[in-house]
Design a protein around this motif. Structure first.
Motif, mmCIF file in Angstrom:
data_model
loop_
_atom_site.group_PDB
_atom_site.id
_atom_site.type_symbol
_atom_site.label_atom_id
_atom_site.label_comp_id
_atom_site.label_asym_id
_atom_site.label_seq_id
_atom_site.Cartn_x
_atom_site.Cartn_y
_atom_site.Cartn_z
ATOM 1 N N UNK A 136 0.845 -1.194 0.000
ATOM 2 C CA UNK A 136 0.000 0.000 0.000
ATOM 3 C C UNK A 136 0.881 1.245 0.000
ATOM 4 N N UNK A 137 1.063 1.844 -1.172
ATOM 5 C CA UNK A 137 1.917 3.021 -1.296
ATOM 6 C C UNK A 137 1.265 4.284 -0.745
ATOM 7 N N UNK A 138 -0.026 4.245 -0.434
ATOM 8 C CA UNK A 138 -0.692 5.401 0.157
ATOM 9 C C UNK A 138 -0.548 5.438 1.679
ATOM 10 N N UNK B 44 1.378 4.983 -6.447
ATOM 11 C CA UNK B 44 0.347 5.284 -5.461
ATOM 12 C C UNK B 44 -0.635 4.120 -5.462
ATOM 13 N N UNK B 45 -1.393 4.015 -4.378
ATOM 14 C CA UNK B 45 -2.378 2.943 -4.279
ATOM 15 C C UNK B 45 -1.752 1.627 -3.881
ATOM 16 N N UNK B 46 -2.535 0.579 -3.980
ATOM 17 C CA UNK B 46 -2.079 -0.767 -3.643
ATOM 18 C C UNK B 46 -1.604 -1.444 -4.928
ATOM 19 N N UNK B 47 -0.336 -1.854 -4.949
ATOM 20 C CA UNK B 47 0.285 -2.393 -6.158
ATOM 21 C C UNK B 47 0.836 -3.790 -5.871
ATOM 22 N N UNK C 115 6.071 8.372 -2.358
ATOM 23 C CA UNK C 115 5.850 6.936 -2.336
ATOM 24 C C UNK C 115 6.417 6.285 -3.593
ATOM 25 N N UNK C 116 6.968 5.106 -3.432
ATOM 26 C CA UNK C 116 7.509 4.390 -4.576
ATOM 27 C C UNK C 116 8.405 3.236 -4.184
#
Length: 188
Positions: free
Chosen positions: A98-100, A152-155, A132-133
């Motif tokens: 979760x990058x957020x 960003x978001x879930x990756x 984020x990254x």
């Protein structure tokens, strides 16, 4: 008599089938800038948010032309994890970060302090240098980021690929089909 024989064979067969410890192996094949991370991460089959105790094994290699002060190299990870594993969520087929969320998760190499880091939305220098990254880099006296890709978001960062049934599952299925065949043959 035949029913007793079939039942006895089923019990004996079930006792000889080796049941493996539950584990899920996720394959990692990431491109980060001009670099890459490849290998696997194994978990204890937990679904949902993970902790470091859920990660049972891993073998990862990074490559970047910018690692170790610009000397192209590959490093094998095996030393330690760092950060907050609860930012990693497991499904039956993928590992997600979760990058957020605030926090970092990554692996240190066992030889020359190279690292792979997934960093949530902390902003600025967080130990992985940018967020984020996702980044790879190396640590000398100050630490250096070699490659970075923002997210960003879930990756998803690792996946199981295709699932292969356990040998015990296949043997139990075969035994059940054989029992059905014998029963059908008897009633015919």
């Amino acid at each position: 008599m035949k029913k007793c024989l079939v039942a006895a064979l089923a019990v004996v067969a079930m006792g000889t089938i080796p049941f493996a410890n539950a584990a899920t192996v996720y394959n990692v094949n990431r491109t980060i800038g001009a670099g890459s991370v490849t290998g696997f991460i194994e978990t204890d089959d937990t679904i949902g948010a993970l902790s470091f105790s859920n990660i049972t094994d891993w073998s990862l290699s990074i490559f970047s032309p910018a690692i170790n002060g610009g000397v192209a190299t590959s490093s094998n990870f095996g030393a330690s994890t760092f950060g907050n594993a609860s930012l990693v969520t497991a499904t039956a087929t993928d590992l997600f970060f979760d990058f957020d969320a605030s926090g970092i998760f990554g692996f240190w190499s066992d030889s020359n302090s190279d690292w792979w880091c997934l960093a949530g939305g902390l902003g600025g220098d967080n130990g992985c240098f940018v967020s984020p990254g996702e980044s790879i880099g190396y640590s000398d006296t100050t630490g250096n980021q070699a490659e970075f890709v923002g997210y960003t978001g879930s990756v998803s960062f690792a996946s199981t690929g295709t699932s292969v049934p356990e040998p015990g599952t296949v043997a139990l299925l075969s035994l059940g089909l054989a029992a059905l065949g014998l029963r059908r043959r008897k009633s015919a």
